[in-house]
Design an enzyme around this catalytic site. Structure first.
Site, PDB file in Angstrom:
ATOM      1  CG  HIS A   4      -2.020  -1.009   1.113  1.00 50.55           C
ATOM      2  ND1 HIS A   4      -3.047  -1.085   2.024  1.00 50.55           N
ATOM      3  CD2 HIS A   4      -2.265  -1.990   0.205  1.00 50.55           C
ATOM      4  CE1 HIS A   4      -3.872  -2.065   1.689  1.00 50.55           C
ATOM      5  NE2 HIS A   4      -3.402  -2.631   0.583  1.00 50.55           N
ATOM      6  CD  GLU A  14      -2.382   4.267   2.862  1.00 47.56           C
ATOM      7  OE1 GLU A  14      -3.580   4.595   2.926  1.00 47.56           O
ATOM      8  OE2 GLU A  14      -1.976   3.345   2.120  1.00 47.56           O
ATOM      9  CB  CYS A  33      -6.548  -0.901   4.851  1.00 46.10           C
ATOM     10  SG  CYS A  33      -4.814  -1.407   4.995  1.00 46.10           S
ATOM     11  CB  CYS A  57      -2.252   1.449   6.070  1.00 40.32           C
ATOM     12  SG  CYS A  57      -1.713   0.693   4.520  1.00 40.32           S
TER      13      CYS A  57
END
Length: 162
Positions: A83, A85, A111, A114
């Protein structure tokens, strides 16, 4: 958020525009997500979602979750992508940069995975664009005192892939 009287964007809009630009580097077939981490108005790290370093990108090999018809937010362990992040946090770690007290700007709501990394990286604030169906991550961040803000500016966050 409206531009300042002099026409300049405020800080949140400025950094969200940069996160949107980072999202354009994404190689994911489902979502184009970008993130940047800022501290004392200096950009410390950037990230976008895509395959791990040296691994073939989804643009090349396809998306297993897409092929199996798995809805967004489910069975994320089948996804090859890291991801945005996570990539920003990892980039800072590789370069030995502390993120404690920083602000994460991301085009999409983090999410749960993260969010856990954001908490442990000791970030103080998260500004995100698009909502995500799962909200546990937001709840966790708020519970530990991280300020979480949905960006309400009029940037074209909707032009990114769902």
């Amino acid at each position: 958020m409206a531009p300042q009287a002099n026409g300049r964007p405020d800080w949140d809009e400025y950094y969200m525009r940069i996160a949107l630009d980072a999202a354009r580097r994404s190689t994911c077939l489902r979502h184009h997500v970008g993130a940047i981490i800022v501290k004392d108005r200096q950009i410390l790290a950037t990230g976008y979602n895509g395959a791990p370093r040296g691994f073939p990108h989804c643009e090349t090999i396809g998306c297993l979750r897409e092929q199996l018809g798995i809805p967004s937010g489910e069975q994320t362990e089948l996804c090859n992508a890291v991801h945005a992040e996570q990539n920003a946090i990892i980039q800072a770690a590789v370069h030995g940069v502390s993120l404690a007290g920083g602000i994460l700007y991301t085009t999409h709501q983090p999410c749960i995975h993260c969010s856990k990394m954001i908490i442990n990286a000791r970030l103080d604030r998260v500004v995100y664009g698009r909502d995500y169906s799962e909200t546990r991550g937001l709840e966790m961040m708020r519970k530990v005192g991280i300020e979480v803000v949905r960006f309400d500016g009029d940037l074209e966050i909707t032009d990114l892939r769902e």
